[in-house]
Motif scaffolding. Structure first.
Motif, PDB file in Angstrom:
ATOM      1  N   ILE A 226      58.831  34.681  98.606  1.00 55.93           N
ATOM      2  CA  ILE A 226      59.817  34.214  97.631  1.00 55.93           C
ATOM      3  C   ILE A 226      60.550  35.436  97.082  1.00 55.93           C
ATOM      4  O   ILE A 226      59.930  36.335  96.517  1.00 55.93           O
ATOM      5  N   PRO A 227      61.857  35.505  97.254  1.00 55.11           N
ATOM      6  CA  PRO A 227      62.590  36.704  96.807  1.00 55.11           C
ATOM      7  C   PRO A 227      62.503  36.889  95.294  1.00 55.11           C
ATOM      8  O   PRO A 227      62.649  35.954  94.523  1.00 55.11           O
ATOM      9  N   ILE A 228      62.218  38.130  94.883  1.00 53.72           N
ATOM     10  CA  ILE A 228      62.228  38.485  93.462  1.00 53.72           C
ATOM     11  C   ILE A 228      63.511  39.240  93.146  1.00 53.72           C
ATOM     12  O   ILE A 228      64.205  38.946  92.178  1.00 53.72           O
ATOM     13  N   LYS A 229      63.779  40.220  93.929  1.00 57.26           N
ATOM     14  CA  LYS A 229      65.036  40.938  93.874  1.00 57.26           C
ATOM     15  C   LYS A 229      65.292  41.460  95.275  1.00 57.26           C
ATOM     16  O   LYS A 229      64.505  41.234  96.188  1.00 57.26           O
ATOM     17  N   GLU A 230      66.392  42.118  95.479  1.00 58.16           N
ATOM     18  CA  GLU A 230      66.750  42.576  96.814  1.00 58.16           C
ATOM     19  C   GLU A 230      65.660  43.478  97.403  1.00 58.16           C
ATOM     20  O   GLU A 230      65.277  44.492  96.829  1.00 58.16           O
ATOM     21  N   GLY A 231      65.145  43.059  98.542  1.00 59.29           N
ATOM     22  CA  GLY A 231      64.148  43.859  99.241  1.00 59.29           C
ATOM     23  C   GLY A 231      62.724  43.671  98.764  1.00 59.29           C
ATOM     24  O   GLY A 231      61.797  44.266  99.312  1.00 59.29           O
ATOM     25  N   VAL A 232      62.511  42.828  97.740  1.00 63.00           N
ATOM     26  CA  VAL A 232      61.166  42.624  97.197  1.00 63.00           C
ATOM     27  C   VAL A 232      60.897  41.126  97.071  1.00 63.00           C
ATOM     28  O   VAL A 232      61.723  40.390  96.536  1.00 63.00           O
ATOM     29  N   GLY A 233      59.753  40.709  97.562  1.00 61.54           N
ATOM     30  CA  GLY A 233      59.385  39.304  97.453  1.00 61.54           C
ATOM     31  C   GLY A 233      57.882  39.131  97.425  1.00 61.54           C
ATOM     32  O   GLY A 233      57.136  40.027  97.812  1.00 61.54           O
ATOM     33  N   ILE A 234      57.434  37.980  96.969  1.00 63.59           N
ATOM     34  CA  ILE A 234      56.007  37.658  96.913  1.00 63.59           C
ATOM     35  C   ILE A 234      55.762  36.418  97.773  1.00 63.59           C
ATOM     36  O   ILE A 234      56.434  35.397  97.576  1.00 63.59           O
ATOM     37  N   PRO A 235      54.837  36.474  98.735  1.00 56.78           N
ATOM     38  CA  PRO A 235      54.533  35.291  99.539  1.00 56.78           C
ATOM     39  C   PRO A 235      54.175  34.103  98.655  1.00 56.78           C
ATOM     40  O   PRO A 235      53.461  34.252  97.659  1.00 56.78           O
ATOM     41  N   TRP A 236      54.656  32.945  99.050  1.00 52.17           N
ATOM     42  CA  TRP A 236      54.409  31.757  98.239  1.00 52.17           C
ATOM     43  C   TRP A 236      52.916  31.482  98.077  1.00 52.17           C
ATOM     44  O   TRP A 236      52.492  30.947  97.046  1.00 52.17           O
ATOM     45  N   VAL A 237      52.105  31.853  99.077  1.00 56.80           N
ATOM     46  CA  VAL A 237      50.682  31.580  98.989  1.00 56.80           C
ATOM     47  C   VAL A 237      50.033  32.408  97.878  1.00 56.80           C
ATOM     48  O   VAL A 237      49.032  31.985  97.278  1.00 56.80           O
ATOM     49  N   VAL A 238      50.603  33.574  97.560  1.00 54.01           N
ATOM     50  CA  VAL A 238      50.100  34.387  96.448  1.00 54.01           C
ATOM     51  C   VAL A 238      50.372  33.674  95.126  1.00 54.01           C
ATOM     52  O   VAL A 238      49.502  33.571  94.257  1.00 54.01           O
ATOM     53  N   VAL A 239      51.584  33.164  94.979  1.00 60.53           N
ATOM     54  CA  VAL A 239      51.949  32.412  93.783  1.00 60.53           C
ATOM     55  C   VAL A 239      51.077  31.161  93.662  1.00 60.53           C
ATOM     56  O   VAL A 239      50.628  30.783  92.574  1.00 60.53           O
ATOM     57  N   TYR A 240      50.825  30.535  94.793  1.00 61.32           N
ATOM     58  CA  TYR A 240      49.992  29.331  94.859  1.00 61.32           C
ATOM     59  C   TYR A 240      48.584  29.615  94.330  1.00 61.32           C
ATOM     60  O   TYR A 240      48.054  28.893  93.473  1.00 61.32           O
ATOM     61  N   LEU A 241      47.978  30.686  94.811  1.00 58.34           N
ATOM     62  CA  LEU A 241      46.628  31.060  94.388  1.00 58.34           C
ATOM     63  C   LEU A 241      46.568  31.437  92.916  1.00 58.34           C
ATOM     64  O   LEU A 241      45.688  30.986  92.173  1.00 58.34           O
ATOM     65  N   LEU A 242      47.504  32.273  92.477  1.00 54.94           N
ATOM     66  CA  LEU A 242      47.515  32.705  91.078  1.00 54.94           C
ATOM     67  C   LEU A 242      47.854  31.559  90.135  1.00 54.94           C
ATOM     68  O   LEU A 242      47.331  31.482  89.017  1.00 54.94           O
ATOM     69  N   GLY A 243      48.737  30.675  90.579  1.00 57.67           N
ATOM     70  CA  GLY A 243      49.112  29.540  89.747  1.00 57.67           C
ATOM     71  C   GLY A 243      47.924  28.634  89.456  1.00 57.67           C
ATOM     72  O   GLY A 243      47.671  28.258  88.297  1.00 57.67           O
ATOM     73  N   PHE A 244      47.178  28.296  90.501  1.00 58.11           N
ATOM     74  CA  PHE A 244      45.996  27.457  90.316  1.00 58.11           C
ATOM     75  C   PHE A 244      44.926  28.187  89.505  1.00 58.11           C
ATOM     76  O   PHE A 244      44.252  27.579  88.663  1.00 58.11           O
TER      77      PHE A 244
END
Length: 523
Positions: free
Chosen positions: A50-68
């Protein structure tokens, strides 16, 4: 005759093409290319950023794990902090007496269907291993290269501030471990001989069936088992054997495929000796190996911190200041949660569901007792061991000018700057970390294999032989595409697991209340 020759040519033609390609490329390159082409879509899907800013992003599965993990922590009112003392007391056996009490008539049998109480015949208790053995068995699958290589990569990318976010992720992961490991014990199956079968496969199938979601439960359980088998052969086996072989060859000065093959055969023999004995032998090994390897590693780190004790306050200052700087927030999350945790399946595997398989074999009548114990796993793995590694790297300044070093080598350089002989100790540590991770993941994969194909001796032997073969392959050749795919399989385990855990949270809450009441009644 012509038909026969044509048939032979048709069968041999692919071999001629493969032989020609092999002459031009190494077999590693060919397999990487072919396997990567077949599985690239899956890897890209799991690790889509998932793009955060140009050239930097976080895989959705990371957000998924941290969110839960965040949601679970709030739902259970920060049990990761409030339950810490109970976890320590449970591991040291303070509450063991309550397991001798009769089943509470208010709550009934601790496992649905009565399978645990009626059929278990192991030393008068439900399960096969103690709380401490279950904890070390699960820790042996998580404490490893993520604590050595992942931390170095995280700090190189995100700076010292990355350490802060690592601690936060570890604290949140404690609650995920609590929830999934409680369910692992609650919904386990126990055979007539006392053998325990547990993990997300079982609580997804049985737990969701209780909720009237039987079809969904079966689908999620099957998906989890498939992903777990793939992860056990790859990231839990081949990658570990490969990294151990590489560092051993580097220190010993060996080169070439033959040394890797010999190392792989030796490693496979030792792994085979342990896993043939089942979870009891695995637990008996890990309860000795894990404290030893963690103790040696931490002791070396403490020596360095002791020599540089005046620099410790400054190191913490850099960590906290960097954590909230733009580079610390973005780079820290990116470095720790993507680079560091990806290489060791998020280091502590909180939310992935793998540890619930090991913890389900514990001797107890109270599922929440093992969930409480599981709280300690991310704390030891991430908050303690990873933080100590980070402090050594920050204090020695070996993250500023790395000179091309990365991962294990960067950590080794940091330690060697104070302890010149440490690379040899690190070699032993990496081999032990790899070995313990492999025997734990063999158990995870075996449980999933038996869930899919049936609990027969033939299936047990088949899986264990295959696992040892993959150990030899992993140490002999380097397969980047296979490693990427197996990493994706491990992360994919979190998808069905966390869906099921979130639906079954009320069951976890009930089990926690039951265990707390039993502790109070026993005072």
């Amino acid at each position: 005759m012509k038909k026969l020759l044509l048939s032979i040519f048709t069968l041999l033609f692919p071999l001629f093409i493969f032989a020609q390609e092999t002459a031009e490329q190494s077999i590693d390159d060919i397999i990487n290319e072919k396997f990567g082409w077949l599985t690239g879509w899956f890897v890209e899907g799991i690790f889509y950023a998932i793009p955060i800013k140009e050239g930097v992003g976080i895989p959705w599965v990371v957000v998924y794990l941290l969110g839960f993990a965040t949601f679970f922590t709030i739902y259970f009112k920060f049990i990761n902090i409030g339950g810490f003392a109970k976890a320590i007391n449970t591991v040291r056996g303070k509450y063991d007496d309550i397991d001798h009490h009769e089943v509470d008539p208010m709550y009934g049998d601790p496992t649905p269907g009565g399978d645990s109480i009626e059929t278990i015949k192991v030393e008068g208790k439900e399960g096969e291993v103690s709380h401490f053995q279950a904890l070390t068995a699960a820790l042996s699958g998580t404490v490893g290269l993520g604590n050595i290589a992942g931390v170095a990569i995280a700090i190189t990318i995100g700076g010292p501030g990355a350490t802060f976010w690592m601690i936060v992720a570890g604290l949140l992961g404690m609650t995920s471990k609590f929830a999934e490991c409680t369910l692992g014990v609650k919904y386990r199956d126990v055979g007539e001989d006392g053998t325990v079968y547990g993990g997300p496969m079982y609580y997804l199938k049985k737990g969701l069936n209780e909720k009237g979601l039987g079809t969904l439960g079966k689908i999620l359980a099957a998906l989890f088992a498939i992903f777990c088998i793939g992860g056990s052969f790859g990231g839990g086996n081949m990658f570990q054997a490969n990294q151990a072989a590489q560092i051993f060859n580097d220190v010993a000065g060996f080169s070439g495929g033959a040394s890797g093959l010999i190392f792989g055969v030796i490693m496979a023999v030792f792994v085979g000796i342990v896993i043939i004995g089942g979870v009891k032998r695995i637990a008996s090994v890990t309860e000795k190996v894990v404290p030893f390897m963690v103790g040696v590693y931490v002791l070396a780190a403490l020596v360095i911190l002791g020599v540089n004790f005046t620099s410790i306050p400054d190191a913490f200052s850099k960590i906290f200041e960097g954590a909230f700087a733009p580079m610390g927030v973005v780079g820290g999350f990116f470095g720790v949660l993507v680079q560091g945790f990806r290489r060791a399946a998020f280091s502590n595997e909180a939310g992935v569901g793998s540890a619930a398989i090991a913890h389900s074999a514990v001797k107890t009548k109270y599922p929440a007792s093992e969930g409480i114990v599981a709280l300690l796993e991310p704390f030891i793995d991430t908050v303690v061991v990873c933080t100590i590694t980070a402090l050594v790297i920050v204090i020695t300044g070996n993250y500023v000018d790395v000179g091309g070093a990365s991962g294990v080598q960067l950590t080794s350089n940091a330690f060697a700057s104070v302890l010149p002989w440490f690379p040899y100790v690190l070699t032993v540590a990496v081999i032990l970390f790899a070995f313990s991770t492999m025997i734990s993941w063999s158990y995870y994969g075996l449980q999933s294999w038996l869930f899919l194909f049936g609990k027969t001796n033939r299936n047990v032997v088949t899986y264990k032989v295959l696992f040892c073969i993959f150990t030899i392959i992993g140490a002999s050749i380097s397969l980047g595409a296979v490693t990427d795919f197996s990493d994706a399989m491990i992360f994919a385990m979190a998808v069905p697991n966390l869906v099921g855990v979130s639906i079954l949270l009320p069951r976890v809450r009930d089990e926690l209340a039951k265990y707390v009441s039993a502790i109070k009644a026993n005072k």
